[in-house]
Design a protein around this motif. Structure first.
Motif, PDB file in Angstrom:
ATOM      1  N   PHE A  46       0.774  -1.146  -0.042  1.00 46.99           N
ATOM      2  CA  PHE A  46       0.048   0.037  -0.030  1.00 46.99           C
ATOM      3  C   PHE A  46       0.736   1.210   0.076  1.00 46.99           C
ATOM      4  CE2 PHE A  46      -2.461   3.232   2.554  1.00 46.99           C
ATOM      5  CZ  PHE A  46      -3.433   3.510   1.320  1.00 46.99           C
TER       6      PHE A  46
ATOM      7  N   PHE B 285       2.444   5.911  -2.827  1.00 52.60           N
ATOM      8  CA  PHE B 285       3.176   4.771  -3.324  1.00 52.60           C
ATOM      9  C   PHE B 285       2.248   3.948  -4.098  1.00 52.60           C
ATOM     10  CE2 PHE B 285       4.674   0.464  -3.270  1.00 52.60           C
ATOM     11  CZ  PHE B 285       5.870   0.507  -3.941  1.00 52.60           C
ATOM     12  N   ALA B 286       1.151   3.619  -3.722  1.00 56.00           N
ATOM     13  CA  ALA B 286       0.044   2.730  -4.594  1.00 56.00           C
ATOM     14  C   ALA B 286      -0.221   3.110  -5.887  1.00 56.00           C
ATOM     15  CB  ALA B 286      -1.086   2.377  -3.500  1.00 56.00           C
ATOM     16  N   VAL B 287      -0.496   4.505  -6.029  1.00 61.47           N
ATOM     17  CA  VAL B 287      -0.675   5.307  -7.151  1.00 61.47           C
ATOM     18  C   VAL B 287       0.502   5.642  -8.027  1.00 61.47           C
ATOM     19  CG1 VAL B 287      -3.279   5.346  -6.852  1.00 61.47           C
ATOM     20  CG2 VAL B 287      -1.564   6.991  -6.041  1.00 61.47           C
ATOM     21  N   ARG B 288       1.499   5.825  -7.152  1.00 58.58           N
ATOM     22  CA  ARG B 288       2.700   6.579  -8.094  1.00 58.58           C
ATOM     23  C   ARG B 288       3.368   5.353  -8.545  1.00 58.58           C
ATOM     24  NH1 ARG B 288       4.791  11.769  -5.890  1.00 58.58           N
ATOM     25  NH2 ARG B 288       3.678  11.976  -4.125  1.00 58.58           N
ATOM     26  N   LEU B 289       3.452   4.232  -8.145  1.00 56.56           N
ATOM     27  CA  LEU B 289       4.073   2.899  -8.773  1.00 56.56           C
ATOM     28  C   LEU B 289       3.080   2.063  -8.774  1.00 56.56           C
ATOM     29  CD1 LEU B 289       7.690   3.548  -7.240  1.00 56.56           C
ATOM     30  CD2 LEU B 289       7.167   3.785  -9.751  1.00 56.56           C
ATOM     31  N   PRO B 290       2.264   2.064  -9.535  1.00 54.64           N
ATOM     32  CA  PRO B 290       0.959   1.028  -9.333  1.00 54.64           C
ATOM     33  C   PRO B 290       1.314  -0.414  -9.566  1.00 54.64           C
ATOM     34  CG  PRO B 290       0.676   2.464 -10.940  1.00 54.64           C
ATOM     35  CD  PRO B 290       1.761   3.153 -10.504  1.00 54.64           C
ATOM     36  N   GLU B 291       2.236  -0.397 -10.516  1.00 53.85           N
ATOM     37  CA  GLU B 291       2.717  -1.727 -11.035  1.00 53.85           C
ATOM     38  C   GLU B 291       3.463  -2.787  -9.903  1.00 53.85           C
ATOM     39  OE1 GLU B 291       3.289   1.106 -12.819  1.00 53.85           O
ATOM     40  OE2 GLU B 291       2.034   0.964 -14.546  1.00 53.85           O
ATOM     41  N   VAL B 292       4.320  -1.804  -9.523  1.00 50.66           N
ATOM     42  CA  VAL B 292       5.299  -2.417  -8.209  1.00 50.66           C
ATOM     43  C   VAL B 292       4.294  -2.471  -6.886  1.00 50.66           C
ATOM     44  CG1 VAL B 292       7.388  -2.049  -6.903  1.00 50.66           C
ATOM     45  CG2 VAL B 292       7.253  -0.962  -9.041  1.00 50.66           C
ATOM     46  N   SER B 293       3.502  -1.595  -6.565  1.00 48.81           N
ATOM     47  CA  SER B 293       2.589  -1.912  -5.715  1.00 48.81           C
ATOM     48  C   SER B 293       1.647  -3.154  -5.903  1.00 48.81           C
ATOM     49  CB  SER B 293       1.508  -0.596  -5.393  1.00 48.81           C
ATOM     50  OG  SER B 293       0.541  -0.900  -4.500  1.00 48.81           O
ATOM     51  N   SER B 294       1.021  -3.068  -6.881  1.00 50.82           N
ATOM     52  CA  SER B 294       0.265  -4.403  -7.235  1.00 50.82           C
ATOM     53  C   SER B 294       1.077  -5.720  -7.355  1.00 50.82           C
ATOM     54  CB  SER B 294      -0.425  -4.262  -8.512  1.00 50.82           C
ATOM     55  OG  SER B 294      -1.084  -3.039  -8.846  1.00 50.82           O
ATOM     56  N   GLN B 295       2.320  -5.846  -7.834  1.00 48.16           N
ATOM     57  CA  GLN B 295       3.043  -7.100  -7.539  1.00 48.16           C
ATOM     58  C   GLN B 295       3.430  -7.591  -6.346  1.00 48.16           C
ATOM     59  OE1 GLN B 295       5.810  -8.228 -10.888  1.00 48.16           O
ATOM     60  NE2 GLN B 295       7.117  -8.539  -9.287  1.00 48.16           N
ATOM     61  N   ILE B 296       3.787  -6.627  -5.534  1.00 49.97           N
ATOM     62  CA  ILE B 296       3.865  -6.816  -3.971  1.00 49.97           C
ATOM     63  C   ILE B 296       2.560  -7.384  -3.417  1.00 49.97           C
ATOM     64  CG2 ILE B 296       4.421  -5.820  -1.456  1.00 49.97           C
ATOM     65  CD1 ILE B 296       5.809  -3.505  -3.023  1.00 49.97           C
TER      66      ILE B 296
ATOM     67  N   ARG C  73       9.449   4.763 -13.650  1.00 51.94           N
ATOM     68  CA  ARG C  73       8.324   3.864 -13.647  1.00 51.94           C
ATOM     69  C   ARG C  73       8.562   2.815 -14.629  1.00 51.94           C
ATOM     70  NH1 ARG C  73       1.995   5.624 -13.792  1.00 51.94           N
ATOM     71  NH2 ARG C  73       1.315   3.481 -14.210  1.00 51.94           N
TER      72      ARG C  73
ATOM     73  N   GLU D 253      -4.829   4.555 -11.691  1.00 52.20           N
ATOM     74  CA  GLU D 253      -3.830   3.897 -11.541  1.00 52.20           C
ATOM     75  C   GLU D 253      -4.152   2.793 -10.506  1.00 52.20           C
ATOM     76  OE1 GLU D 253      -1.592   4.090 -13.234  1.00 52.20           O
ATOM     77  OE2 GLU D 253      -0.979   6.051 -13.784  1.00 52.20           O
ATOM     78  N   TRP D 254      -5.072   3.181  -9.544  1.00 51.07           N
ATOM     79  CA  TRP D 254      -5.280   2.206  -8.622  1.00 51.07           C
ATOM     80  C   TRP D 254      -6.427   1.324  -9.044  1.00 51.07           C
ATOM     81  CZ3 TRP D 254      -4.393   1.740  -3.286  1.00 51.07           C
ATOM     82  CH2 TRP D 254      -5.299   0.676  -2.393  1.00 51.07           C
TER      83      TRP D 254
ATOM     84  N   GLN E  75      10.902  -6.742  -6.091  1.00 48.00           N
ATOM     85  CA  GLN E  75      10.245  -6.825  -7.238  1.00 48.00           C
ATOM     86  C   GLN E  75      11.019  -6.254  -8.464  1.00 48.00           C
ATOM     87  OE1 GLN E  75       7.558  -8.512  -6.732  1.00 48.00           O
ATOM     88  NE2 GLN E  75       8.000  -7.821  -4.324  1.00 48.00           N
TER      89      GLN E  75
ATOM     90  N   HIS F 246      10.447   8.268  -3.993  1.00 51.44           N
ATOM     91  CA  HIS F 246       9.125   7.700  -3.680  1.00 51.44           C
ATOM     92  C   HIS F 246       9.240   6.434  -4.130  1.00 51.44           C
ATOM     93  CE1 HIS F 246       6.875  11.516  -3.225  1.00 51.44           C
ATOM     94  NE2 HIS F 246       7.684  12.029  -3.896  1.00 51.44           N
TER      95      HIS F 246
ATOM     96  N   THR G 154      -5.550  -2.481 -11.299  1.00 55.08           N
ATOM     97  CA  THR G 154      -5.333  -3.907 -10.815  1.00 55.08           C
ATOM     98  C   THR G 154      -6.117  -4.059  -9.330  1.00 55.08           C
ATOM     99  OG1 THR G 154      -3.511  -2.837  -9.342  1.00 55.08           O
ATOM    100  CG2 THR G 154      -3.009  -3.982 -11.595  1.00 55.08           C
ATOM    101  N   ARG G 155      -6.878  -3.122  -8.668  1.00 53.05           N
ATOM    102  CA  ARG G 155      -7.582  -3.508  -7.389  1.00 53.05           C
ATOM    103  C   ARG G 155      -8.844  -2.606  -7.656  1.00 53.05           C
ATOM    104  NH1 ARG G 155      -2.086  -0.626  -5.352  1.00 53.05           N
ATOM    105  NH2 ARG G 155      -2.583   0.399  -7.403  1.00 53.05           N
TER     106      ARG G 155
ATOM    107  N   MET H 115       9.975  -5.889 -14.026  1.00 49.76           N
ATOM    108  CA  MET H 115       8.802  -6.740 -13.652  1.00 49.76           C
ATOM    109  C   MET H 115       8.522  -7.912 -14.668  1.00 49.76           C
ATOM    110  SD  MET H 115       6.963  -4.779 -10.646  1.00 49.76           S
ATOM    111  CE  MET H 115       6.219  -3.612 -11.725  1.00 49.76           C
TER     112      MET H 115
END
Ligand code: SF4
Lengths: 242, 472
Positions: free
Chosen positions: A176, A180-191, B11, B445-446, B327, B360, B449-450, B18
């Motif tokens: 979360f 961070f969850a929206v700045r780097l959504p891909e990384v956040s989602s893989q975690i 990014r 962006e959220w 990752q 970040h 995937t969620r 990944m």
């Protein structure tokens, strides 16, 4: 028992997205003989601003919170991260201002919910709202900021109707991290994906956490995957047997 | 990484990493292994916690009087017949080493693993001067063959699977190689053996330098460090100024926790102590010994916001536990030092603007602080860097406006309540069955995937205000 009255700091996420958590806390505490008040006009502890580096803005928001809870004997917070913000960052943020001493006092009077139940009230016997197998995710700020891993596990371990099973990698971040969850959504989602794979491996029907941020992230992933696992806040699960 | 690659936004670099299946496989295996080994090492070592505090205290005290300790170190190295050079910038450090190579007529240099020489891009400078650098640490050897840069502080080739290494050896060394670590090590050993004998120059970093005795300390597992420092005619050690420790007693504290944090070993296989050049009557050792002390932005941070980062032992533990590093691996960061500590070191060496995005690249989960042998509070400094980025107005204007609005809203409960109502109206087209699955940017962006929970039909505070039952 030492506390007769407590103020609920509901937090922005709790207020806007998870009002049932606040309701459960009010009911739980009342059952334990603790009167609950909710100081009006709450917004947010300021952590999102603080974490993104907007320190001055965070301090301005924090000053409001300090004033709101000035009279409270105990302050109970449902999220480890917000409790950590108040306990660990408020004193530093306001150190050189007139409200410095008040910020320090508030920090000492503030408790994350599981800590309040176990360490202040000594209450550990509850009935599960959702019976069955449960597993517990350590929220980063509660675990590493407030050094708390035992209280929630003790509550879940003794919970009538529930069986607590260990979560592999329970102490690993859910991805979360606020913005961070929206700045780097891909990384956040893989975690998140790795966390949820671990959750599924436990066979638990219910995933418990003590932080609205983690719940938003993990529930978001579980729902998207149409999982049968539900992510619940500790308070919701403890609030059974009504 | 080249400048061209750095122009790809972070990014995107992370995104490509990944998608690299080999990288993902290699990273998961290696970091999981390191995490377990470290955990076990400290589990059987109850005095570890106190030693960690002690180590940190020594680092802090040393930084207080860094100039004095450096003077002592310099005096002792010179007393032993060594030469000491001071480099303010990477360019100065490069030219010092290249000059030594030229003066001594060196044609080939064998190198032990060293992040400081990576930091100053020494290999390119040597090649340009007609000196062939040969990396002798297995991991470094692999990435040199592959023309890459290290992706981890202690395991430079962590991003490669053993299958990839076997292919690389087969292709570059023209010998069929099996994907078996022991066989691969044997091949590398055989290749390197002659190089040790041919080389005129040995180049190393330094894990520590003991001021009191003028000793440079190298911690390695392959024994190559020992060969590099003893076989060639000339030995040059390059180290950041913060690596000095006052005495051998202090050194012991660090050695007790360094390998445990890095690889879970009690001690590394080799701890080489180098004391100046060969003296009369000694059978081993170089004729000349040079110590290059590198500033490169470190000294300015003794009184700066990144001071804590100067205590870093370069053990790599914070990389292994970092959910972001795990990752994306090291290359996506784009600079010499990857991972959470790497972001701080990059800011130290290149300036804060270089880490505008990297600052970040952390969920601030704090796993790094817990794993760090000297308990460096990396998240605190990342937040500090984010602040610097904001103060200098380096963040995109859209973000700054968004945060300014958020601040207004959080300071004014009427605005906050209005925002909740507005959110309920605005989310209507998107909310279905108590969840939101698709939203326009930036919230998109959220939701890619969620799912997102909708703003509640009544917020908790609205319920509290209107439900007597709840208040009773
Ligand atoms: S910051 Fe700490 S954990 Fe990370 S490399 Fe340095 S010493 Fe090791």
């Amino acid at each position: 028992m030492t506390a007769r009255r407590a103020s609920l700091m509901v937090t922005c996420l709790g207020d806007l997205f998870f009002p049932e958590v606040g309701v459960s806390i009010v009911r739980l505490l009342r059952k334990l003989g603790v009167a609950v008040d909710v100081p009006a006009d709450q917004t947010c502890c300021g952590l999102p601003l603080f974490n993104s580096g907007y320190r001055g803005d965070a301090a301005a928001v924090a000053r409001r919170t300090v004033a709101l809870f000035k009279e409270s004997e105990y302050v109970v917070v449902p999220s480890g991260s917000c409790a950590w913000m108040v306990k660990h960052e408020y004193p530093g943020l306001m150190a050189d201002t007139a409200v410095g001493p008040e910020a320090r006092e508030l920090a000492a009077r503030t408790h994350e919910l599981s800590q309040f139940l176990v360490r202040v009230l000594g209450a550990t016997e509850f009935t599960a709202a959702v019976p069955g197998r449960v597993t517990y995710h350590d929220s980063c700020h509660l675990l590493r900021g407030l050094h708390e891993s035992e209280s929630p596990r003790m509550l879940l371990g003794k919970l009538r109707g529930a069986e607590l099973v260990p979560l592999p990698g329970a102490d690993e971040c859910c991805g979360f991290g606020g913005s961070f969850a929206v700045r780097l959504p891909e990384v956040s989602s893989q975690i998140l994906a790795k966390k949820l794979a671990n959750v599924e491996s436990t066979g638990a029907g219910c995933l418990v956490a003590c932080d609205a941020g983690c719940l938003m992230q993990m529930n978001g992933g579980l729902k998207r995957a149409k999982s049968r696992v539900r992510a619940l806040h500790l308070a919701e699960l403890l609030d059974g047997g009504r | 990484m080249s400048d061209a690659e750095l122009t790809t936004p972070f990014r995107q670099r992370a995104g490509s990493a990944m998608k690299d299946e080999f990288l993902q496989e290699a990273l998961t295996i290696a970091t999981t292994k390191f995490i377990g080994l470290r955990r076990e090492a400290f589990a059987g070592f109850p005095e570890g916690e106190a030693l960690r505090d002690r180590a940190r205290a020594i680092k802090e005290a040393t930084l207080q009087h860094l100039d004095r300790h450096l003077e002592t170190l310099i005096a002792n190295v010179e007393r032993l017949g060594g030469h000491v050079h001071f480099a303010t910038t990477p360019a100065e450090a490069r030219s010092i080493v290249v000059d030594i190579a030229r003066r001594t007529g060196a044609r080939m240099a064998v190198k032990a693993k060293s992040m400081a020489t990576e930091e100053i891009h020494l290999n390119e400078a040597l090649e340009a001067a007609g000196v062939t650098p040969v990396e002798t640490d297995l991991g470094e050897y692999i990435i040199q063959l592959a023309h890459e840069r290290p992706s981890h502080i202690i395991a430079p080739a962590i991003h490669k699977t053993k299958g990839q290494v076997a292919e690389l050896f087969t292709r570059e060394l023209k010998r069929p190689a099996e994907p078996d670590p022991e066989a691969l090590t044997r091949i590398a050993r055989a290749e390197l053996r002659e190089k040790f004998l041919q080389a005129d120059l040995g180049i190393t970093g330094a894990n520590f330098a003991v001021a009191d005795t003028g000793t440079v300390v190298l911690v390695t597992n392959e024994g190559n460090g020992r060969m590099v420092t003893s076989l060639p005619r000339v030995h040059v050690a390059v180290m950041g100024v913060e690596k000095v420790v006052p005495s051998f007693t202090d050194l012991m504290v660090f050695l007790a926790i360094l390998a445990k944090s890095a690889t879970g070993q009690k001690l590394s296989v080799y701890t080489s102590l180098v004391q100046g050049p060969r003296r009369a009557g000694e059978l081993e050792g170089p004729e000349e010994f040079h110590l290059v002390l590198l500033d490169g932005g470190r000294i300015a941070q003794i009184g700066g916001p990144l001071r804590e980062a100067l205590s870093c032992l370069r053990c790599g533990a914070c990389l292994n536990v970092c959910p972001v590093y795990r990752q994306i691996g090291g290359h996506a960061y784009g600079y010499t030092y990857p991972g959470p500590i790497g972001i701080l070191l990059t800011a130290m060496l290149e300036g804060a603007p270089a880490v505008r995005d990297l600052a970040h690249a952390s969920s601030l989960c704090g796993a790094c602080v817990d794993a760090c042998p000297v308990r460096i509070d990396i998240p605190r400094m990342l937040i500090e860097l984010r602040r610097e980025v904001d103060d200098e107005k380096l963040a995109p204007w859209t973000e700054r406006v968004a945060f300014a609005l958020l601040t207004k809203l959080l300071q004014n409960p009427r605005l906050y309540r209005f925002a909740a109502k507005a959110g309920r109206v605005l989310q209507r087209p998107f909310a279905r069955d108590g969840r939101i699955s698709r939203l326009p940017l930036p919230f998109g962006e959220w939701t890619r995937t969620r799912d997102l929970p909708p703003v509640a039909s009544r917020t908790f505070q609205e319920r509290w205000a209107s439900d007597k039952d709840l208040r009773a």
